[in-house]
Design an enzyme around this catalytic site. Structure first.
Site, PDB file in Angstrom:
ATOM      1  N   VAL A  31       0.833  -1.211   0.000  1.00 21.78           N
ATOM      2  CA  VAL A  31       0.000   0.000   0.000  1.00 21.78           C
ATOM      3  C   VAL A  31       0.863   1.255   0.000  1.00 21.78           C
ATOM      4  CG1 VAL A  31      -1.734   1.289   1.316  1.00 21.78           C
ATOM      5  CG2 VAL A  31      -1.878  -1.210   1.176  1.00 21.78           C
ATOM      6  N   GLU A  32       1.930   1.244   0.791  1.00 25.94           N
ATOM      7  CA  GLU A  32       2.731   2.453   0.977  1.00 25.94           C
ATOM      8  C   GLU A  32       3.622   2.788  -0.220  1.00 25.94           C
ATOM      9  OE1 GLU A  32       2.919   4.783   3.119  1.00 25.94           O
ATOM     10  OE2 GLU A  32       1.853   4.101   4.902  1.00 25.94           O
ATOM     11  N   SER A  33       4.304   1.790  -0.754  1.00 26.24           N
ATOM     12  CA  SER A  33       5.360   2.069  -1.733  1.00 26.24           C
ATOM     13  C   SER A  33       5.346   1.146  -2.937  1.00 26.24           C
ATOM     14  CB  SER A  33       6.724   1.934  -1.045  1.00 26.24           C
ATOM     15  OG  SER A  33       6.904   0.595  -0.569  1.00 26.24           O
ATOM     16  N   TYR A  72      -7.118   3.506   4.023  1.00 26.64           N
ATOM     17  CA  TYR A  72      -5.831   2.853   4.275  1.00 26.64           C
ATOM     18  C   TYR A  72      -5.997   1.372   4.636  1.00 26.64           C
ATOM     19  CZ  TYR A  72      -0.961   2.611   5.894  1.00 26.64           C
ATOM     20  OH  TYR A  72       0.367   2.292   6.058  1.00 26.64           O
TER      21      TYR A  72
END
Length: 403
Positions: free
Chosen positions: A145-147, A252
């Site tokens: 999800v982040e990167s 998120y």
């Protein structure tokens, strides 16, 4: 070890007490669940059929392997076994947020394939770290999800690395940043920092609630704490799914749960996952002396690109023990070579022999290769009969001596 290998080894030792115990247990289960009848009543005579007589009925032999229920173990299987959120029953509105992201990812299976392929060097090790702390296995997918599992990813706001730490947060967590090294890009140190941060916030603010800690990881503890107080004024049992948060934070955990749902059953969503071994794809070497990627490449006989991929925190292609002490190398490197590297001194590096040849990698230039191996550029041109020395091709083999 694969299912096939285990089965072969068990077949070879079928006379052992362990196997006999398993077979008897399988037989007992079979007999307990099957209708009462003579197992041999409708069986043709073994001798007349031209086969050796078996001391066990055919149903016995069939159910033996079913009773073992062995599956190939890879990183995905291990990760699924550590999932803790797959059986959660969410309120309809909350589940709708997850379903929306499942459909989003489902519509782009190639995107999932690309990201999971990028996760190949890291997933097994990160999953181990998450599991050892008793955290939900879904946490290992936060870098998705982040990167998009890119250790070198940088956002326009200044976040960096697999876990997308902002500079201030990284500094507060002890991640070193200087001109030679960025701990936010170092997968080992940043993963440890991220998991510490999640546990610390969960314990400090949320009575161990990891979902609320994840929300705070994204939006900041102040934002989440205000939203939580507001929700709890109406319902003392309010949790993440009840909060009114910034849009990105509202999405998120639905994103995280959606991708975990797909990975939990990829066939259902027509998604192919790359093969990732259950063991980490790298080994760690503790160093006491400065060492460049080029030097390590020569000593280990490993390509510079492979070492650079495993060590994205090294900004200038070298490791300085004042900033970082651990070099990651491919796990297949011989253990004796690793031991020698960990004990390498400056004089050893200076006296390291120049190899006879070098295979060109993407981004190489002749001048850089000449400098790296302390040879004359014109000699390289002459030894290799280079008509166009400025047009080296990846994979091209260069002679590094006139011998």
């Amino acid at each position: 070890m694969t299912y096939r290998t285990i089965r072969q080894r068990l077949m070879l030792s079928a006379g052992s007490t362990v196997i006999m115990g398993l077979m008897l247990a399988a037989a007992a289960n079979t007999q307990a669940s099957a209708p009462a009848y003579d197992a041999y009543a409708d069986t043709p005579d073994n001798e007349s059929a031209g086969t050796a007589a078996s001391p066990y009925p055919s149903s016995f032999q069939t159910h033996f392997w079913e009773a073992l229920d062995l599956e190939p173990q890879d990183a995905w299987t291990t990760l699924r076994q550590s999932f803790q959120w797959q059986d959660l029953t969410l309120p309809p509105a909350a589940q709708a947020r997850v379903d929306e992201w499942i459909e989003y990812y489902r519509a782009s299976p190639q995107n999932i394939a690309t990201i999971t392929e990028r996760a190949t060097p890291w997933l097994a090790w990160i999953s181990q770290q998450v599991s050892e702390r008793g955290l939900p296995g879904e946490i290992a997918l936060i870098p998705f999800v982040e990167s998009s599992f890119d250790p070198s990813a940088r956002s326009h706001r200044g976040a960096a690395g697999l876990w997308q730490f902002m500079p201030g947060t990284g500094d507060a967590l002890g991640l070193v940043r200087n001109g030679n090294y960025d701990g936010r890009l170092d997968v080992i140190t940043s993963t440890d920092a991220a998991l510490d941060y999640l546990e610390m916030q969960a314990d400090q603010w949320y009575e161990g609630d990891i979902m609320l800690s994840l929300a705070a990881y994204n939006a900041g503890a102040g934002t989440v704490n205000r939203a939580l107080r507001q929700a709890q004024s109406q319902d003392s049992n309010a949790d993440y799914w009840d909060l009114s948060l910034p849009h990105e934070t509202m999405q998120y955990i639905p994103k995280l749960k959606a991708i975990a749902t797909i990975i939990n059953d990829p066939a259902r969503f027509n998604v192919s996952l790359p093969e990732i071994h259950v063991d980490p794809a790298f080994a760690k070497v503790q160093l006491e002396q400065p060492l460049s990627i080029a030097q390590a490449s020569r000593l280990l006989d490993v390509s510079q690109s492979a070492l650079a991929e495993l060590n994205p925190g090294l900004l200038n292609g070298s490791i300085d023990p004042r900033s970082a002490q651990t070099l990651l190398v491919p796990e297949e490197v011989d253990t004796q070579v690793l031991a020698q590297l960990s004990q390498t001194t400056s004089s050893d590096l200076a006296s390291a022999p120049t190899p006879d040849s070098y295979r060109v990698e993407r981004g190489d230039s002749l001048s850089a290769i000449a400098s790296r191996y302390n040879v004359n550029q014109n000699d390289l041109i002459r030894w290799n009969a280079l008509d166009r020395p400025e047009a080296l091709q990846p994979g091209q083999l260069l002679t590094l001596s006139g011998r």
